[in-house]
Design a protein around this motif. Structure first.
Motif, PDB file in Angstrom:
ATOM      1  N   ALA A 171      33.663  87.558 -39.997  1.00 11.10           N
ATOM      2  CA  ALA A 171      34.964  87.303 -41.028  1.00 11.10           C
ATOM      3  C   ALA A 171      35.714  86.080 -40.249  1.00 11.10           C
ATOM      4  CB  ALA A 171      35.500  88.710 -40.940  1.00 11.10           C
ATOM      5  N   ASN A 172      35.852  86.138 -38.823  1.00 11.63           N
ATOM      6  CA  ASN A 172      36.640  85.461 -38.059  1.00 11.63           C
ATOM      7  C   ASN A 172      36.289  84.085 -38.454  1.00 11.63           C
ATOM      8  OD1 ASN A 172      38.347  87.366 -37.345  1.00 11.63           O
ATOM      9  ND2 ASN A 172      37.520  87.723 -35.501  1.00 11.63           N
ATOM     10  N   ILE A 173      35.117  83.674 -38.361  1.00 10.12           N
ATOM     11  CA  ILE A 173      34.485  82.312 -38.324  1.00 10.12           C
ATOM     12  C   ILE A 173      34.351  81.801 -39.915  1.00 10.12           C
ATOM     13  CG2 ILE A 173      33.186  82.418 -36.567  1.00 10.12           C
ATOM     14  CD1 ILE A 173      30.635  82.877 -38.165  1.00 10.12           C
ATOM     15  N   GLY A 174      35.050  82.481 -40.890  1.00 13.41           N
ATOM     16  CA  GLY A 174      35.099  82.117 -42.231  1.00 13.41           C
ATOM     17  C   GLY A 174      33.652  82.446 -43.112  1.00 13.41           C
ATOM     18  N   TYR A 175      32.749  83.074 -42.456  1.00  9.28           N
ATOM     19  CA  TYR A 175      31.593  83.420 -43.240  1.00  9.28           C
ATOM     20  C   TYR A 175      31.836  84.301 -44.580  1.00  9.28           C
ATOM     21  CZ  TYR A 175      26.985  85.598 -44.223  1.00  9.28           C
ATOM     22  OH  TYR A 175      26.074  86.053 -44.838  1.00  9.28           O
ATOM     23  N   CYS A 176      32.932  85.126 -44.350  1.00  7.83           N
ATOM     24  CA  CYS A 176      33.244  85.852 -45.663  1.00  7.83           C
ATOM     25  C   CYS A 176      34.636  86.467 -45.492  1.00  7.83           C
ATOM     26  CB  CYS A 176      32.183  87.010 -45.719  1.00  7.83           C
ATOM     27  SG  CYS A 176      32.401  88.152 -44.468  1.00  7.83           S
ATOM     28  N   THR A 177      35.136  87.188 -46.598  1.00  4.91           N
ATOM     29  CA  THR A 177      36.172  87.973 -46.610  1.00  4.91           C
ATOM     30  C   THR A 177      35.492  89.241 -46.526  1.00  4.91           C
ATOM     31  OG1 THR A 177      37.546  86.389 -47.897  1.00  4.91           O
ATOM     32  CG2 THR A 177      38.384  88.572 -48.039  1.00  4.91           C
ATOM     33  N   LEU A 178      35.738  90.031 -45.573  1.00  6.94           N
ATOM     34  CA  LEU A 178      35.375  91.443 -45.484  1.00  6.94           C
ATOM     35  C   LEU A 178      36.186  92.359 -46.297  1.00  6.94           C
ATOM     36  CD1 LEU A 178      33.049  92.949 -43.959  1.00  6.94           C
ATOM     37  CD2 LEU A 178      34.895  93.407 -42.087  1.00  6.94           C
ATOM     38  N   VAL A 179      35.811  92.790 -47.491  1.00  6.55           N
ATOM     39  CA  VAL A 179      36.418  93.484 -48.305  1.00  6.55           C
ATOM     40  C   VAL A 179      36.502  95.007 -47.964  1.00  6.55           C
ATOM     41  CG1 VAL A 179      36.273  94.597 -50.719  1.00  6.55           C
ATOM     42  CG2 VAL A 179      35.522  92.197 -50.370  1.00  6.55           C
ATOM     43  N   GLY A 180      35.624  95.598 -47.236  1.00  8.29           N
ATOM     44  CA  GLY A 180      35.554  96.909 -46.876  1.00  8.29           C
ATOM     45  C   GLY A 180      34.424  97.322 -45.980  1.00  8.29           C
ATOM     46  N   VAL A 181      34.529  98.328 -45.293  1.00 15.26           N
ATOM     47  CA  VAL A 181      33.298  98.777 -44.272  1.00 15.26           C
ATOM     48  C   VAL A 181      33.329 100.269 -44.668  1.00 15.26           C
ATOM     49  CG1 VAL A 181      32.160  98.773 -42.250  1.00 15.26           C
ATOM     50  CG2 VAL A 181      33.893  97.197 -42.819  1.00 15.26           C
ATOM     51  N   PHE A 182      32.035 100.745 -44.950  1.00 15.54           N
ATOM     52  CA  PHE A 182      31.995 102.096 -45.516  1.00 15.54           C
ATOM     53  C   PHE A 182      30.771 102.882 -44.972  1.00 15.54           C
ATOM     54  CE2 PHE A 182      34.754 101.748 -49.099  1.00 15.54           C
ATOM     55  CZ  PHE A 182      34.758 100.241 -49.133  1.00 15.54           C
ATOM     56  N   HIS A 183      30.799 104.162 -44.866  1.00 13.52           N
ATOM     57  CA  HIS A 183      29.702 105.066 -44.560  1.00 13.52           C
ATOM     58  C   HIS A 183      29.744 105.956 -45.450  1.00 13.52           C
ATOM     59  CE1 HIS A 183      32.935 107.757 -42.853  1.00 13.52           C
ATOM     60  NE2 HIS A 183      32.149 108.813 -43.264  1.00 13.52           N
ATOM     61  N   ALA A 184      28.527 106.572 -45.758  1.00 13.10           N
ATOM     62  CA  ALA A 184      28.257 107.526 -46.819  1.00 13.10           C
ATOM     63  C   ALA A 184      28.340 108.963 -46.285  1.00 13.10           C
ATOM     64  CB  ALA A 184      26.894 107.121 -47.422  1.00 13.10           C
ATOM     65  N   GLU A 185      28.947 109.629 -47.085  1.00  6.46           N
ATOM     66  CA  GLU A 185      29.137 111.083 -47.008  1.00  6.46           C
ATOM     67  C   GLU A 185      28.089 111.940 -47.454  1.00  6.46           C
ATOM     68  OE1 GLU A 185      30.689 114.187 -44.679  1.00  6.46           O
ATOM     69  OE2 GLU A 185      31.112 112.005 -44.470  1.00  6.46           O
ATOM     70  N   PHE A 186      27.784 111.471 -48.671  1.00  7.62           N
ATOM     71  CA  PHE A 186      26.734 112.102 -49.577  1.00  7.62           C
ATOM     72  C   PHE A 186      25.893 110.909 -50.225  1.00  7.62           C
ATOM     73  CE2 PHE A 186      30.269 115.298 -49.478  1.00  7.62           C
ATOM     74  CZ  PHE A 186      29.432 116.279 -48.834  1.00  7.62           C
ATOM     75  N   GLY A 187      24.527 111.148 -50.194  1.00  2.00           N
ATOM     76  CA  GLY A 187      23.690 110.319 -50.988  1.00  2.00           C
ATOM     77  C   GLY A 187      22.574 109.895 -49.978  1.00  2.00           C
ATOM     78  N   SER A 188      22.586 108.243 -49.715  1.00  4.19           N
ATOM     79  CA  SER A 188      21.663 108.162 -48.889  1.00  4.19           C
ATOM     80  C   SER A 188      22.292 107.765 -47.461  1.00  4.19           C
ATOM     81  CB  SER A 188      21.089 106.706 -49.319  1.00  4.19           C
ATOM     82  OG  SER A 188      20.124 106.059 -48.470  1.00  4.19           O
ATOM     83  N   LEU A 189      21.870 108.440 -46.466  1.00  2.00           N
ATOM     84  CA  LEU A 189      22.538 108.335 -45.102  1.00  2.00           C
ATOM     85  C   LEU A 189      21.926 107.618 -44.208  1.00  2.00           C
ATOM     86  CD1 LEU A 189      23.394 112.326 -45.048  1.00  2.00           C
ATOM     87  CD2 LEU A 189      24.781 110.428 -46.156  1.00  2.00           C
ATOM     88  N   ASN A 190      22.372 107.339 -42.816  1.00  2.87           N
ATOM     89  CA  ASN A 190      22.313 106.841 -41.744  1.00  2.87           C
ATOM     90  C   ASN A 190      21.979 105.235 -41.998  1.00  2.87           C
ATOM     91  OD1 ASN A 190      21.763 109.263 -40.357  1.00  2.87           O
ATOM     92  ND2 ASN A 190      19.865 109.433 -41.286  1.00  2.87           N
ATOM     93  N   HIS A 191      23.026 104.482 -42.534  1.00  2.00           N
ATOM     94  CA  HIS A 191      23.104 103.055 -42.877  1.00  2.00           C
ATOM     95  C   HIS A 191      23.979 102.388 -41.756  1.00  2.00           C
ATOM     96  CE1 HIS A 191      21.433 103.052 -47.139  1.00  2.00           C
ATOM     97  NE2 HIS A 191      20.772 103.768 -46.234  1.00  2.00           N
ATOM     98  N   VAL A 192      23.895 101.014 -41.168  1.00  2.00           N
ATOM     99  CA  VAL A 192      24.624 100.530 -40.453  1.00  2.00           C
ATOM    100  C   VAL A 192      24.219  99.254 -40.304  1.00  2.00           C
ATOM    101  CG1 VAL A 192      23.623 100.839 -38.063  1.00  2.00           C
ATOM    102  CG2 VAL A 192      26.172 100.814 -38.457  1.00  2.00           C
ATOM    103  N   ARG A 193      24.939  98.218 -39.439  1.00  2.00           N
ATOM    104  CA  ARG A 193      24.567  96.765 -39.342  1.00  2.00           C
ATOM    105  C   ARG A 193      24.527  96.585 -37.832  1.00  2.00           C
ATOM    106  NH1 ARG A 193      26.056  92.119 -38.324  1.00  2.00           N
ATOM    107  NH2 ARG A 193      25.306  90.082 -39.642  1.00  2.00           N
ATOM    108  N   GLU A 194      23.835  95.678 -37.269  1.00  2.00           N
ATOM    109  CA  GLU A 194      23.766  95.154 -35.863  1.00  2.00           C
ATOM    110  C   GLU A 194      23.036  96.125 -35.134  1.00  2.00           C
ATOM    111  OE1 GLU A 194      24.307  92.097 -35.270  1.00  2.00           O
ATOM    112  OE2 GLU A 194      25.192  91.402 -37.243  1.00  2.00           O
TER     113      GLU A 194
END
Length: 216
Positions: A171-194
């Motif tokens: 976000a800081n280098i202008g690659y994107c506007t970070l709209v939101g970062v979410f985790h799932a409570e129900f549904g498909s679980l165990n998702h993340v980045r990096e």
């Protein structure tokens, strides 16, 4: 036309944590009751245009019951899909909305009964903002990227800070506007980045806002 400048590409960074990951999953609920239902529909290819037209003509019947955050079509990734996000202040509120919709004859007759034969599948995830993230409304219109990462269970204590730092760098280098970062409570679980050694799979989708999407 799809904008090419990277800074106008907004991103939904979809982070999902299993129920045992208290640092992300339970913590977010303790700090806020508002959650975001991420719904994805697969549409039969020959019915896609008809589905969008029917939705545009009748979405007001749905938003009369609760607000819509955004509604997108998938441009790149798994095609013939729509993604839409509905915020709720509590589970009780969602229950009351869904109960009212089930009794709304106009909604059933003019929309649900028509679009059901057009659907191939439906998926719903209950998601919360991670404790260190805030919702942001993009200042410019553009395209969105929805990124989901499947993580090996049991690693948030190790990858949490790295993940946050990586997103802030984008976000800081202008690659994107970070709209939101979410985790799932129900549904498909165990998702993340990096933290690549913890990642089992990754899914990227380029999303185009529909004409009736509040978030452009």
């Amino acid at each position: 036309m799809i904008p090419t400048a990277s800074r106008v590409i907004k991103q939904w960074r979809n982070l999902a944590g299993c129920l045992g990951w208290r640092g992300l999953s339970t913590g977010a609920q303790q700090q806020q009751t508002t959650f975001y239902e991420l719904r994805r529909y697969g549409i039969k290819p020959d019915k896609f245009s008809e589905f969008l037209q029917t939705t545009e003509e009748n979405i007001h019947l749905r938003t009369a019951h609760s607000p819509l955050l955004g509604y997108w079509t998938v441009e790149h990734g798994e095609l013939n899909q729509v993604v839409h996000i509905w915020p709720y202040e509590s589970y009780a509120k969602r229950t009351s909305v869904r109960t009212a919709l089930a009794k709304d004859k106009q909604w059933i007759d003019r929309y649900i009964s028509k679009i059901h034969p057009m659907l191939s599948w439906q998926q719903s995830q209950v998601t919360y903002l991670v404790p260190w993230a805030n919702m942001q409304s993009p200042a410019e219109e553009g395209v969105y990227e929805l990124v989901s990462f499947q993580m090996k269970p049991g690693g948030p204590a190790m990858w949490g800070k790295t993940f946050q730092a990586a997103l802030n760098t984008h976000a800081n280098i202008g690659y994107c506007t970070l709209v939101g970062v979410f985790h799932a409570e129900f549904g498909s679980l165990n998702h993340v980045r990096e933290s690549m050694k913890y990642i089992e799979s990754q899914s990227n989708k380029l999303l185009i806002p529909t004409s009736f999407s509040p978030m452009k």
